[in-house]
Structures are given as C-alpha cells and as structure tokens.
Design an enzyme around this catalytic site. Sequence first.
Site, mmCIF file in Angstrom:
data_model
loop_
_atom_site.group_PDB
_atom_site.id
_atom_site.type_symbol
_atom_site.label_atom_id
_atom_site.label_comp_id
_atom_site.label_asym_id
_atom_site.label_seq_id
_atom_site.Cartn_x
_atom_site.Cartn_y
_atom_site.Cartn_z
ATOM 1 N N TYR A 116 33.915 -41.072 -5.759
ATOM 2 C CA TYR A 116 32.571 -41.273 -5.194
ATOM 3 C C TYR A 116 32.687 -41.734 -3.738
ATOM 4 O O TYR A 116 32.049 -41.171 -2.849
ATOM 5 C CB TYR A 116 31.810 -42.318 -6.021
ATOM 6 C CG TYR A 116 30.407 -42.602 -5.494
ATOM 7 C CD1 TYR A 116 29.362 -41.738 -5.770
ATOM 8 C CD2 TYR A 116 30.145 -43.729 -4.706
ATOM 9 C CE1 TYR A 116 28.075 -41.996 -5.290
ATOM 10 C CE2 TYR A 116 28.870 -43.988 -4.226
ATOM 11 C CZ TYR A 116 27.838 -43.126 -4.522
ATOM 12 O OH TYR A 116 26.567 -43.363 -4.038
ATOM 13 N N SER A 176 26.357 -43.717 1.588
ATOM 14 C CA SER A 176 26.398 -44.990 0.857
ATOM 15 C C SER A 176 27.248 -45.998 1.632
ATOM 16 O O SER A 176 28.179 -45.605 2.346
ATOM 17 C CB SER A 176 27.020 -44.754 -0.518
ATOM 18 O OG SER A 176 27.297 -45.982 -1.151
HETATM 19 N N1 LIG Z 1 21.351 -46.210 -6.305
HETATM 20 C C1 LIG Z 1 22.229 -46.724 -5.453
HETATM 21 O O1 LIG Z 1 22.625 -47.902 -5.547
HETATM 22 C C2 LIG Z 1 22.745 -45.888 -4.314
HETATM 23 C C3 LIG Z 1 23.475 -46.536 -3.314
HETATM 24 C C4 LIG Z 1 23.974 -45.800 -2.248
HETATM 25 C C5 LIG Z 1 23.723 -44.437 -2.189
HETATM 26 N N2 LIG Z 1 23.008 -43.829 -3.173
HETATM 27 C C6 LIG Z 1 22.798 -42.395 -3.073
HETATM 28 O O2 LIG Z 1 21.418 -42.112 -3.096
HETATM 29 C C7 LIG Z 1 21.213 -40.786 -3.607
HETATM 30 C C8 LIG Z 1 20.146 -40.806 -4.679
HETATM 31 O O3 LIG Z 1 20.638 -41.561 -5.779
HETATM 32 P P1 LIG Z 1 19.705 -42.376 -6.762
HETATM 33 O O4 LIG Z 1 20.210 -43.753 -6.784
HETATM 34 O O5 LIG Z 1 18.286 -42.129 -6.476
HETATM 35 O O6 LIG Z 1 20.162 -41.715 -8.148
HETATM 36 P P2 LIG Z 1 19.345 -41.088 -9.362
HETATM 37 O O7 LIG Z 1 18.156 -41.891 -9.687
HETATM 38 O O8 LIG Z 1 20.367 -40.841 -10.411
HETATM 39 O O9 LIG Z 1 18.848 -39.687 -8.771
HETATM 40 C C9 LIG Z 1 19.764 -38.694 -8.435
HETATM 41 C C10 LIG Z 1 18.990 -37.437 -8.085
HETATM 42 O O10 LIG Z 1 19.935 -36.416 -7.738
HETATM 43 C C11 LIG Z 1 19.630 -35.260 -8.487
HETATM 44 N N3 LIG Z 1 20.811 -34.450 -8.746
HETATM 45 C C12 LIG Z 1 21.987 -34.838 -9.315
HETATM 46 N N4 LIG Z 1 22.819 -33.794 -9.410
HETATM 47 C C13 LIG Z 1 22.156 -32.724 -8.896
HETATM 48 C C14 LIG Z 1 22.483 -31.356 -8.723
HETATM 49 N N5 LIG Z 1 23.669 -30.853 -9.112
HETATM 50 N N6 LIG Z 1 21.570 -30.548 -8.148
HETATM 51 C C15 LIG Z 1 20.358 -31.031 -7.770
HETATM 52 N N7 LIG Z 1 19.998 -32.306 -7.895
HETATM 53 C C16 LIG Z 1 20.878 -33.139 -8.472
HETATM 54 C C17 LIG Z 1 18.989 -35.766 -9.773
HETATM 55 O O11 LIG Z 1 18.115 -34.793 -10.295
HETATM 56 P P3 LIG Z 1 18.409 -33.835 -11.547
HETATM 57 O O12 LIG Z 1 19.245 -34.603 -12.520
HETATM 58 O O13 LIG Z 1 17.033 -33.523 -12.036
HETATM 59 O O14 LIG Z 1 19.092 -32.644 -10.975
HETATM 60 C C18 LIG Z 1 18.177 -36.932 -9.238
HETATM 61 O O15 LIG Z 1 16.932 -36.492 -8.762
HETATM 62 C C19 LIG Z 1 22.589 -40.312 -4.095
HETATM 63 O O16 LIG Z 1 23.179 -39.478 -3.138
HETATM 64 C C20 LIG Z 1 23.378 -41.598 -4.225
HETATM 65 O O17 LIG Z 1 24.771 -41.404 -4.089
HETATM 66 C C21 LIG Z 1 22.506 -44.523 -4.234
#
Ligand SMILES: NC(=O)c1ccc[n+]([C@@H]2O[C@H](COP(=O)([O-])OP(=O)(O)OC[C@H]3O[C@@H](n4cnc5c(N)ncnc54)[C@H](OP(=O)(O)O)[C@@H]3O)[C@@H](O)[C@H]2O)c1
Length: 256
Positions: free
Chosen positions: A154, A141
């Site tokens: 985080y 991130s």
């Molecule tokens: N959205 C943003 O603005 C942003 C910015 C920078 C970086 N990121 C990064 O991008 C990545 C994806 O995030 P997102 O925004 O797509 O969030 P999201 O929509 O909340 O999706 C998160 C995913 O991670 C899975 N997950 C969470 N805990 C888990 C566990 N213990 N075991 C297996 N799977 C798990 C969830 O699936 P289940 O709940 O089904 O397990 C879900 O599929 C993350 O690493 C996040 O830090 C996001």
Amino acid sequence: MTFPYKTAVITGASAGIGREMAIELARKGCAVGLLARREDELTKTAEMVRAAGGKAVTAVCDVAKRESILLAMALVRTEIGAPELVIANAGIAMEKRPLNFDAAMEERLMQVNFMGVVDTIYAALPDMVARKSGHVVAISSLASFQGLPANGAYCASKAALNVHMEALRLEMRPLGIAVTTICPGFIYTDLIKNNKHPMPFIMSAEKAARKIIRAIARKRRTFKFPWPISLAVALGHFTPRWLYDRLLTRIYGGKK
Ligand SMILES: NC(=O)c1ccc[n+]([C@@H]2O[C@H](COP(=O)([O-])OP(=O)(O)OC[C@H]3O[C@@H](n4cnc5c(N)ncnc54)[C@H](OP(=O)(O)O)[C@@H]3O)[C@@H](O)[C@H]2O)c1
C-alpha cells in the site's frame, strides 16, 4: 471563494471520501460524474448529490481495467461535458502477515492504487490539453512517506503515485493544467475500519472531503493533513533509525 470548476469526475465515488467529495462538489455547483464498481452504492451517492442541489451521472467502472475507465469517461463526457476537474480517488488497502508474501495482492494494490489513478488521469488529459485548462487530482496518503509494517505494498503504491504526480505537475505546468496530490492521514471509512493499531487524529470522511475540496480550489500542489500527523511523519525522517524502528514496531506490534 467561488469554486473554479463546473464539471468534475470522481473515481471511488460509491463510498467513503469519494462519496463525501461528490456531495461537497455538488454544494459548490459542480456537476459530477461518479465512477466505481458498485452500481447500487453509486446510485445512493447520486441521490445524495441531487439532494444537495447538484447534478450527477453514474458510470460503473473498474479502474483496474483501462477500457472500463475509457468507456465510463466517454459516458460522463456525453452527459455533462468534458470534466474540468478529475479526482482519481479509488483505492484499496490490504494488510499482509509477516513472511506471508502474496504476489497477487501486491499486484492488485499497484494495479488499483497506482495504475488505476494514472489511467484515470490520462483518460481525461487530452480534453484538458486541447482546452489548455483543467485540474487533475490524485488521492495518495501520508502512508506514502514511509514503509509501514504489514502495509508495504500500500505504502509503495502511494509513494509511486506521489513521484508520478510530481513529474506530471512539471509537465502540465506550461500547458495550464493544475496537478494536485492529496495525502490524508486516518479518515474514518470502510478502508480502515478494521485496523487494530492506533489511529491518532482520525477524521470523518465529511470533514476530510471539505478540506480536500478547499485545497483543490486553492490549486495546492500537495496537501497533507491533518497537520499533527503530517508533522510527525516529517519529524520521523529526522529521528535516529534505532528510535524510529523501535517506535514503529511498538505502534504496529499488535499485527500478526
Ligand atoms: N481512509 C483513510 O484513512 C485513507 C487515508 C489516506 C488515503 N486514503 C485514500 O483515499 C481513497 C479513498 O479511500 P476511502 O477511505 O474512501 O475508502 P473506501 O470507503 O473503501 O472507498 C474506496 C472507494 O474506491 C472504490 N474502488 C475500489 N476499487 C476500485 C476499482 N477497482 N475500481 C473502481 N473503484 C474502486 C470503491 O468503490 P467500489 O468498491 O464500488 O468499486 C470505493 O468507492 C483511497 O485512495 C485511499 O487509499 C484513505
């Protein structure tokens, strides 16, 4: 550009960026292993992948448990073969109130966002090392480059990840394995939908996924986007601390 891989695994494929990357990979002709905890949402992603003309296999997996990752990887390997590309994307975010230290929350963030990613990658590396080819990707991130109010754990989990990935990249270079760290800014997903502070240049998960998959095809070492936020983060490091602290406190000041 032809996509260089035919098989991939994505963690956190049940929602958000992970789901969109799976669909994008399917469009590129890649068979994908989809890992996450929620089976119903994984099934939905698999249907979307198939609708995009791709092949998908799902495996319920909790990346906070090493054994669960190993089992899921073994299942995917049987179904589509050893993955040429692994995208360790699963992640969580939790905000804390000032003075409200929660050790369990801090530990969970490190377990999922740091150890979960490292464990996922190490589960796939033996096959890649044996073949002297492959590509591992961590979704970090832009929040990894500074500590943000309410998000210390985080930011720390992602900063640790960056450094670990850098070390891995240098270790893997002589072995022919590519290593990429992706640092997105704000992407509209469930992870941030309740954020109260401003989220400039917020992007859809679909657009973010396209950009990430392109960066992977180009074997970028790191990919930070969108560029205006990436630039702001870089400039932040050269900004006098008195001004920086004022600005950041103002931006995040709404949190209690
Ligand atoms: N959205 C943003 O603005 C942003 C910015 C920078 C970086 N990121 C990064 O991008 C990545 C994806 O995030 P997102 O925004 O797509 O969030 P999201 O929509 O909340 O999706 C998160 C995913 O991670 C899975 N997950 C969470 N805990 C888990 C566990 N213990 N075991 C297996 N799977 C798990 C969830 O699936 P289940 O709940 O089904 O397990 C879900 O599929 C993350 O690493 C996040 O830090 C996001």
